[in-house]
Design a protein around this motif. Structure first.
Motif, PDB file in Angstrom:
ATOM      1  N   VAL A  40       0.869  -1.173   0.000  1.00  0.00           N
ATOM      2  CA  VAL A  40       0.000   0.000   0.000  1.00  0.00           C
ATOM      3  C   VAL A  40       0.908   1.225   0.000  1.00  0.00           C
ATOM      4  CG1 VAL A  40      -1.773   1.276   1.230  1.00  0.00           C
ATOM      5  CG2 VAL A  40      -1.807  -1.233   1.245  1.00  0.00           C
ATOM      6  N   ALA A  41       0.881   1.988  -1.072  1.00  0.00           N
ATOM      7  CA  ALA A  41       1.783   3.136  -1.202  1.00  0.00           C
ATOM      8  C   ALA A  41       1.116   4.393  -0.658  1.00  0.00           C
ATOM      9  CB  ALA A  41       2.156   3.345  -2.662  1.00  0.00           C
ATOM     10  N   PRO A  42       1.827   5.175   0.152  1.00  0.00           N
ATOM     11  CA  PRO A  42       1.260   6.439   0.628  1.00  0.00           C
ATOM     12  C   PRO A  42       1.138   7.441  -0.510  1.00  0.00           C
ATOM     13  CG  PRO A  42       3.576   6.269   1.235  1.00  0.00           C
ATOM     14  CD  PRO A  42       3.201   4.951   0.636  1.00  0.00           C
ATOM     15  N   ALA A  43       0.252   8.402  -0.347  1.00  0.00           N
ATOM     16  CA  ALA A  43       0.089   9.433  -1.381  1.00  0.00           C
ATOM     17  C   ALA A  43       1.360  10.246  -1.534  1.00  0.00           C
ATOM     18  CB  ALA A  43      -1.086  10.337  -1.026  1.00  0.00           C
ATOM     19  N   CYS A  44       2.074  10.447  -0.430  1.00  0.00           N
ATOM     20  CA  CYS A  44       3.348  11.178  -0.446  1.00  0.00           C
ATOM     21  C   CYS A  44       4.223  10.595   0.658  1.00  0.00           C
ATOM     22  CB  CYS A  44       3.115  12.672  -0.223  1.00  0.00           C
ATOM     23  SG  CYS A  44       4.598  13.692  -0.384  1.00  0.00           S
ATOM     24  N   VAL A  45       5.468  10.303   0.339  1.00  0.00           N
ATOM     25  CA  VAL A  45       6.387   9.657   1.283  1.00  0.00           C
ATOM     26  C   VAL A  45       7.109  10.722   2.100  1.00  0.00           C
ATOM     27  CG1 VAL A  45       8.380   8.139   1.518  1.00  0.00           C
ATOM     28  CG2 VAL A  45       6.693   7.726  -0.296  1.00  0.00           C
ATOM     29  N   SER A  46       6.964  10.669   3.421  1.00  0.00           N
ATOM     30  CA  SER A  46       7.669  11.609   4.296  1.00  0.00           C
ATOM     31  C   SER A  46       9.063  11.079   4.604  1.00  0.00           C
ATOM     32  CB  SER A  46       6.882  11.832   5.585  1.00  0.00           C
ATOM     33  OG  SER A  46       6.790  10.637   6.340  1.00  0.00           O
ATOM     34  N   LEU A  47      10.065  11.930   4.396  1.00  0.00           N
ATOM     35  CA  LEU A  47      11.464  11.546   4.553  1.00  0.00           C
ATOM     36  C   LEU A  47      12.128  12.371   5.646  1.00  0.00           C
ATOM     37  CD1 LEU A  47      12.508  11.498   0.780  1.00  0.00           C
ATOM     38  CD2 LEU A  47      11.874   9.517   2.177  1.00  0.00           C
ATOM     39  N   ALA A  60      11.212  12.717  -5.120  1.00  0.00           N
ATOM     40  CA  ALA A  60      10.524  11.454  -5.375  1.00  0.00           C
ATOM     41  C   ALA A  60      11.391  10.303  -4.902  1.00  0.00           C
ATOM     42  CB  ALA A  60      10.209  11.297  -6.857  1.00  0.00           C
ATOM     43  N   VAL A  61      10.735   9.193  -4.583  1.00  0.00           N
ATOM     44  CA  VAL A  61      11.439   7.939  -4.319  1.00  0.00           C
ATOM     45  C   VAL A  61      11.001   6.947  -5.391  1.00  0.00           C
ATOM     46  CG1 VAL A  61      11.780   8.290  -1.851  1.00  0.00           C
ATOM     47  CG2 VAL A  61       9.658   7.249  -2.655  1.00  0.00           C
ATOM     48  N   THR A  62      11.930   6.093  -5.806  1.00  0.00           N
ATOM     49  CA  THR A  62      11.643   5.162  -6.896  1.00  0.00           C
ATOM     50  C   THR A  62      11.981   3.740  -6.486  1.00  0.00           C
ATOM     51  OG1 THR A  62      13.833   5.251  -7.951  1.00  0.00           O
ATOM     52  CG2 THR A  62      12.280   6.986  -8.525  1.00  0.00           C
ATOM     53  N   SER A  63      11.111   2.821  -6.845  1.00  0.00           N
ATOM     54  CA  SER A  63      11.384   1.402  -6.646  1.00  0.00           C
ATOM     55  C   SER A  63      10.568   0.622  -7.654  1.00  0.00           C
ATOM     56  CB  SER A  63      11.028   0.956  -5.222  1.00  0.00           C
ATOM     57  OG  SER A  63       9.628   0.933  -5.033  1.00  0.00           O
ATOM     58  N   SER A  64      11.062  -0.554  -8.004  1.00  0.00           N
ATOM     59  CA  SER A  64      10.333  -1.403  -8.933  1.00  0.00           C
ATOM     60  C   SER A  64       9.013  -1.846  -8.330  1.00  0.00           C
ATOM     61  CB  SER A  64      11.178  -2.621  -9.306  1.00  0.00           C
ATOM     62  OG  SER A  64      10.523  -3.441 -10.237  1.00  0.00           O
ATOM     63  N   LEU A  65       8.969  -1.970  -7.009  1.00  0.00           N
ATOM     64  CA  LEU A  65       7.769  -2.447  -6.335  1.00  0.00           C
ATOM     65  C   LEU A  65       6.635  -1.424  -6.380  1.00  0.00           C
ATOM     66  CD1 LEU A  65       6.587  -4.784  -4.641  1.00  0.00           C
ATOM     67  CD2 LEU A  65       7.459  -3.608  -2.600  1.00  0.00           C
ATOM     68  N   LYS A  66       6.968  -0.150  -6.174  1.00  0.00           N
ATOM     69  CA  LYS A  66       5.929   0.880  -6.051  1.00  0.00           C
ATOM     70  C   LYS A  66       5.988   1.933  -7.145  1.00  0.00           C
ATOM     71  CE  LYS A  66       5.807   0.369  -1.003  1.00  0.00           C
ATOM     72  NZ  LYS A  66       6.014   1.054   0.300  1.00  0.00           N
ATOM     73  N   GLY A  67       6.981   1.859  -8.019  1.00  0.00           N
ATOM     74  CA  GLY A  67       7.108   2.862  -9.063  1.00  0.00           C
ATOM     75  C   GLY A  67       7.737   4.143  -8.542  1.00  0.00           C
ATOM     76  N   VAL A  68       7.239   5.282  -9.015  1.00  0.00           N
ATOM     77  CA  VAL A  68       7.751   6.591  -8.610  1.00  0.00           C
ATOM     78  C   VAL A  68       6.703   7.272  -7.731  1.00  0.00           C
ATOM     79  CG1 VAL A  68       8.583   8.837  -9.388  1.00  0.00           C
ATOM     80  CG2 VAL A  68       9.068   6.784 -10.745  1.00  0.00           C
ATOM     81  N   LEU A  69       7.114   7.628  -6.513  1.00  0.00           N
ATOM     82  CA  LEU A  69       6.192   8.253  -5.563  1.00  0.00           C
ATOM     83  C   LEU A  69       6.708   9.621  -5.160  1.00  0.00           C
ATOM     84  CD1 LEU A  69       5.513   5.251  -3.144  1.00  0.00           C
ATOM     85  CD2 LEU A  69       4.050   6.046  -5.001  1.00  0.00           C
ATOM     86  N   PRO A  70       5.819  10.620  -5.050  1.00  0.00           N
ATOM     87  CA  PRO A  70       6.249  11.924  -4.570  1.00  0.00           C
ATOM     88  C   PRO A  70       6.681  11.840  -3.106  1.00  0.00           C
ATOM     89  CG  PRO A  70       3.855  11.830  -4.708  1.00  0.00           C
ATOM     90  CD  PRO A  70       4.378  10.573  -5.355  1.00  0.00           C
TER      91      PRO A  70
END
Length: 219
Positions: free
Chosen positions: A94-101, A204-214
């Protein structure tokens, strides 16, 4: 520590434990495993560098068996040193709408050979995540003050209208989604610092599992 010494330390760490090489993929019931060929190519490269037996046909056979009736799923392949293969199938992420870093202040060694290979040796990443429980993920920084990646994804910053991602020489995993984006000219490589991330137009963060997420970075 020079490159040859760092490589020796990394290989000794692998030899001292039952460490498996690992690939994590997304399975779509309609189209199959996302970027499968790229994952197998990376796995083959890691096996050659770190001295693991690897048979692509065997890996594909295990995947086909485990996924014959699977729906959407997170799929993990684990390769043992002797060439043995395990396939684990989990519920889709489950991917968040925006990833907090958040930035971590414990530097990684850019010469550490294991940073360039995905393995079950996860303590260095888990430690950083556990001490930053309020963030979705943690940004790693090397001994030179250059950002590298997060604990579970590659990193990208849009600066002057261009998406940039740290070079592998900074000490990061050659991510599958990252390579796909680079090959298509959607991203380019350059050294990035924490200041670059804070001033970027977007992250953005990128992974094959979730694609590209803001993503957003906490100051």
């Amino acid at each position: 520590m020079n490159a040859s010494m760092s490589a020796a330390v990394g290989l000794a760490t692998i030899d001292a434990a039952e460490v498996q090489l690992m690939e994590t993929m997304y399975h779509d019931p309609g189209t199959g495993l996302r970027h499968l060929d790229r994952h197998l190519s990376r796995l083959a490269h890691s096996a050659a560098v770190l001295g693991y037996e690897f048979g692509e046909r065997e890996v594909r056979r295990h995947l086909a068996h485990q996924l014959s009736c699977a729906g959407a799923a997170r799929v993990r392949v684990r390769l043992h040193r002797d060439g043995g293969v395990d396939v684990d199938v989990f519920a889709p992420p489950v991917a968040p709408a925006c990833v907090s870093l958040v930035l971590d202040d414990e530097p990684v060694d850019s010469l550490d050979i294991l940073l360039g290979h995905k393995t079950t040796l996860r303590e260095r990443y888990d430690r950083r995540r556990h001490r930053n429980p309020d963030a979705d993920d943690v940004v790693l920084v090397n001994e030179h003050g250059h950002v590298t990646e997060t604990t579970i994804a590659n990193l990208a910053a849009r600066i002057d209208g261009v998406w940039w991602t740290p070079p592998l020489s900074s000490g990061c995993l050659p991510g599958v989604e990252r390579s796909w984006q680079l090959d298509r000219g959607l991203m380019r490589e350059r050294i990035l610092t924490p200041s670059d991330l804070l001033a970027a137009e977007a992250l953005a963060v990128t992974s094959s599992l979730k694609g590209v997420l803001p993503a957003t970075l906490r100051p």
